[in-house]
Design an enzyme around this catalytic site. Structure first.
Site, PDB file in Angstrom:
ATOM      1  N   THR A  85       0.871  -1.179   0.000  1.00 42.13           N
ATOM      2  CA  THR A  85       0.000   0.000   0.000  1.00 42.13           C
ATOM      3  C   THR A  85       0.907   1.228   0.000  1.00 42.13           C
ATOM      4  OG1 THR A  85      -0.114  -0.163   2.431  1.00 42.13           O
ATOM      5  CG2 THR A  85      -1.973  -1.056   1.198  1.00 42.13           C
ATOM      6  N   LYS A 208      -2.141  -0.978  14.015  1.00 40.48           N
ATOM      7  CA  LYS A 208      -0.959  -1.021  13.150  1.00 40.48           C
ATOM      8  C   LYS A 208      -0.375   0.370  12.923  1.00 40.48           C
ATOM      9  CE  LYS A 208       2.061  -2.042  10.183  1.00 40.48           C
ATOM     10  NZ  LYS A 208       3.191  -2.920  10.341  1.00 40.48           N
ATOM     11  N   CYS A 264       7.902   1.595   5.410  1.00 42.84           N
ATOM     12  CA  CYS A 264       6.759   1.598   6.343  1.00 42.84           C
ATOM     13  C   CYS A 264       6.601   2.895   7.108  1.00 42.84           C
ATOM     14  CB  CYS A 264       6.901   0.426   7.308  1.00 42.84           C
ATOM     15  SG  CYS A 264       7.038  -1.144   6.446  1.00 42.84           S
TER      16      CYS A 264
HETATM   17  C1  UGA Z   1       8.801  -0.991  11.090  1.00 39.27           C
HETATM   18  C2  UGA Z   1       8.270  -1.401  12.474  1.00 39.27           C
HETATM   19  O1  UGA Z   1       9.350  -1.383  13.414  1.00 39.27           O
HETATM   20  C3  UGA Z   1       7.665  -2.815  12.423  1.00 39.27           C
HETATM   21  O2  UGA Z   1       7.115  -3.155  13.672  1.00 39.27           O
HETATM   22  C4  UGA Z   1       6.558  -2.801  11.350  1.00 39.27           C
HETATM   23  O3  UGA Z   1       5.963  -4.084  11.204  1.00 39.27           O
HETATM   24  C5  UGA Z   1       7.152  -2.400  10.021  1.00 39.27           C
HETATM   25  O4  UGA Z   1       7.740  -1.084  10.130  1.00 39.27           O
HETATM   26  C6  UGA Z   1       6.049  -2.389   9.005  1.00 39.27           C
HETATM   27  O5  UGA Z   1       5.116  -1.586   9.151  1.00 39.27           O
HETATM   28  O6  UGA Z   1       6.043  -3.244   8.125  1.00 39.27           O
HETATM   29  P1  UGA Z   1      10.994  -1.606   9.683  1.00 39.27           P
HETATM   30  O7  UGA Z   1      10.476  -0.651   8.638  1.00 39.27           O
HETATM   31  O8  UGA Z   1      11.514  -2.937   9.275  1.00 39.27           O
HETATM   32  O9  UGA Z   1       9.846  -1.895  10.769  1.00 39.27           O
HETATM   33  O10 UGA Z   1      12.177  -0.834  10.424  1.00 39.27           O
HETATM   34  P2  UGA Z   1      12.490  -0.338  11.902  1.00 39.27           P
HETATM   35  O11 UGA Z   1      13.350  -1.309  12.583  1.00 39.27           O
HETATM   36  O12 UGA Z   1      11.272   0.135  12.582  1.00 39.27           O
HETATM   37  O13 UGA Z   1      13.399   0.944  11.561  1.00 39.27           O
HETATM   38  C7  UGA Z   1      12.834   2.037  10.850  1.00 39.27           C
HETATM   39  C8  UGA Z   1      13.835   3.142  10.682  1.00 39.27           C
HETATM   40  O14 UGA Z   1      14.065   3.800  11.909  1.00 39.27           O
HETATM   41  C9  UGA Z   1      15.212   2.715  10.177  1.00 39.27           C
HETATM   42  O15 UGA Z   1      15.605   3.619   9.170  1.00 39.27           O
HETATM   43  C10 UGA Z   1      16.097   2.826  11.393  1.00 39.27           C
HETATM   44  O16 UGA Z   1      17.418   3.093  11.074  1.00 39.27           O
HETATM   45  C11 UGA Z   1      15.447   3.998  12.106  1.00 39.27           C
HETATM   46  N1  UGA Z   1      15.706   4.034  13.572  1.00 39.27           N
HETATM   47  C12 UGA Z   1      15.302   3.019  14.369  1.00 39.27           C
HETATM   48  C13 UGA Z   1      16.353   5.142  14.133  1.00 39.27           C
HETATM   49  O17 UGA Z   1      16.728   6.091  13.427  1.00 39.27           O
HETATM   50  N2  UGA Z   1      16.573   5.163  15.481  1.00 39.27           N
HETATM   51  C14 UGA Z   1      16.177   4.157  16.293  1.00 39.27           C
HETATM   52  O18 UGA Z   1      16.418   4.252  17.519  1.00 39.27           O
HETATM   53  C15 UGA Z   1      15.535   3.047  15.724  1.00 39.27           C
END
Ligand code: UGA
Length: 437
Positions: A85, A208, A264
């Site tokens: 989506t 979500k 996401c």
């Molecule tokens: C995110 C959510 O964490 C999942 O629970 C969800 O299922 C998923 O989106 C989705 O909707 O499908 P994801 O996109 O795999 O998961 O990545 P994250 O681990 O959440 O990281 C997202 C971004 O935040 C990355 O660019 C990461 O580098 C950044 N981040 C994360 C930070 O800049 N600081 C932090 O402390 C943590």
């Protein structure tokens, strides 16, 4: 059980393979013939730790098949909808083309008692509209909204052993039957006492987007503190540690840096804002626009630091960019802050050479104008500036003494606060972190 999974991207391909691992018979369906051909040969079309192993064993048993024809979903008892989506072109709203196409394509093949399980992230109100379509088709099938919380990089583990299950179900007996059937699909997680929330469609859809909005807000909160730290000489990493000791706050997702990206968080907060505005409640989530702005400012901040560090050499200096994926352990460059920084620096005239353990191919396809290298040594060679933007272990463990022998100027910007600042400074580097003195 016999299952179908419609949409075989980051979510669907993992889900299909993991369901076989749980003992089911699965057909995975996608309109992309190349992707289906690769998956059918047991080759994942993207990098996800552990996926290759479960996909290979699942296809070898014959219990996982792939097809481009939605008619092959016929005969399955439970049909998962895992299509994308994305953000709509020219708007912040979610584009529901693929979800709508998956449901209308599936309708002729649904049988009495079948369960359609929505896993895609959708604007609140979508599930009830789709449930009406299914009811009106007279198939006797029902719909559950079962949002997915997997993280890229941990997708296999998150699918097989989720931290919670949320089922948005229809009211009454139909809803009760759906719960029983879905509990059968997730029997191992249910047996492991995984927390289960059974609710209505709207709540499940909102859970979500609320979860992703909260995570995005947490990251932008600490990045806002980094902005204040940057003008006061405070250290945002120590601040995060100190507030994180409060169990009500928690240390996770409080890493300041170049901000969040991926397929996401950015598009989900925008779609949530757009949907709230449609519902006349735009002001309730207006803060998410600020969350988005803070996040995008972090990319500009890294570019500004790089520009200042390069000075006159901006137009001919070599910049080694370490990282392209939106986070480590993924080859996903969708809305990646790392790739964005590389592209912006290139646009300003710098000679950018970017490296990433898994994402060079994906980045190259989007931005062929950049120079890429798979080899760290080659990337660092004669660089006037090094910018770390994705904290891959390969980059975080670089020996600063060795790296100093390769570059022209030992200046590094640590866009993820992932390096040992003292060790890099001791090796002769001018080190700049995010919100750290
Ligand atoms: C995110 C959510 O964490 C999942 O629970 C969800 O299922 C998923 O989106 C989705 O909707 O499908 P994801 O996109 O795999 O998961 O990545 P994250 O681990 O959440 O990281 C997202 C971004 O935040 C990355 O660019 C990461 O580098 C950044 N981040 C994360 C930070 O800049 N600081 C932090 O402390 C943590």
């Amino acid at each position: 059980m016999k299952l179908s999974v419609i949409g075989c991207g980051y979510l669907g391909a993992v889900h299909a393979s993991a369901m076989v691992e749980l003992g089911h018979d699965v057909v995975g369906i996608d309109v992309d013939a190349d992707k289906i051909a690769q998956l059918a040969q047991g080759r994942p079309p993207f990098f996800e730790p552990g996926l290759s192993e479960i996909l290979t064993s699942a296809t070898a048993t014959g219990r996982l098949r792939f097809s481009t024809d939605i008619a092959d979903a016929a005969g399955a008892q439970v049909h998962f909808i895992g299509v994308g989506t994305p953000q709509m072109a020219g708007s912040h709203a979610a584009d529901l083309t693929y979800v709508n196409a998956a449901i209308t394509g599936l309708l002729p093949y649904l049988a009495e008692g079948d369960l359609v399980v929505g896993k895609s992230t959708v604007p609140v109100g979508t599930a009830s509209r789709l449930a009406d379509l299914i009811t009106d088709s007279g198939s006797g099938a029902s719909l559950v909204w079962n949002p997915e919380f997997l993280r890229e990089g941990f997708a296999v583990q998150d699918t097989i052993s989720p931290d919670r299950l949320v089922y948005g179900v229809a009211p009454g007996e139909a809803g009760e039957r759906s719960v029983e059937l879905l509990n059968e699909v997730y029997a191992s997680a249910i047996a492991a006492d995984t927390p289960l929330v059974v609710t209505d469609y709207a709540t499940a859809e909102l859970v979500k987007v609320a979860a992703n909005a909260f995570l995005a807000t947490k990251i932008s909160f600490i990045n806002a503190m980094a902005e204040i730290a940057e003008v006061t000489g405070a250290d945002v990493t120590q601040l995060a540690d100190a507030i994180g000791f409060d169990a009500r706050i928690g240390r996770r997702f409080l890493n300041a840096g170049v901000g969040f990206g991926g397929g996401c968080l950015p598009k989900d907060i925008r779609a949530f804002t757009a949907r709230a505005e449609e519902l006349g409640r735009g002001e309730s989530v207006a803060f998410l626009k600020e969350v988005d702005q803070i996040n995008l400012r972090r990319r500009s901040h890294v570019v500004d630091l790089a520009t200042a560090a390069l000075g006159e050499r901006l137009h001919d200096g070599k910049v080694a960019v370490l990282g392209l994926s939106f986070k480590p352990h993924s080859d996903d460059v969708r809305d990646s802050p790392a790739l964005d920084v590389a592209v912006q620096l290139h646009g300003l005239g710098a000679d950018v050479v970017a490296s990433d353990p898994k994402s060079v191919e994906n980045a190259q396809a989007k931005h062929p104008q950049l120079r890429y290298s798979d080899v760290i040594e080659e990337t660092l060679q004669d660089a006037d500036l090094v910018v770390l933007v994705t904290e891959w272990p390969e980059f975080v463990t670089i020996d600063p003494v060795w790296a100093a022998t390769l570059v022209k100027t030992p200046t590094i910007i640590d866009g993820r606060n992932a390096l040992d600042a003292a060790a890099w400074r001791a090796a002769g580097w001018t080190y700049t972190g995010m919100g750290r003195p």
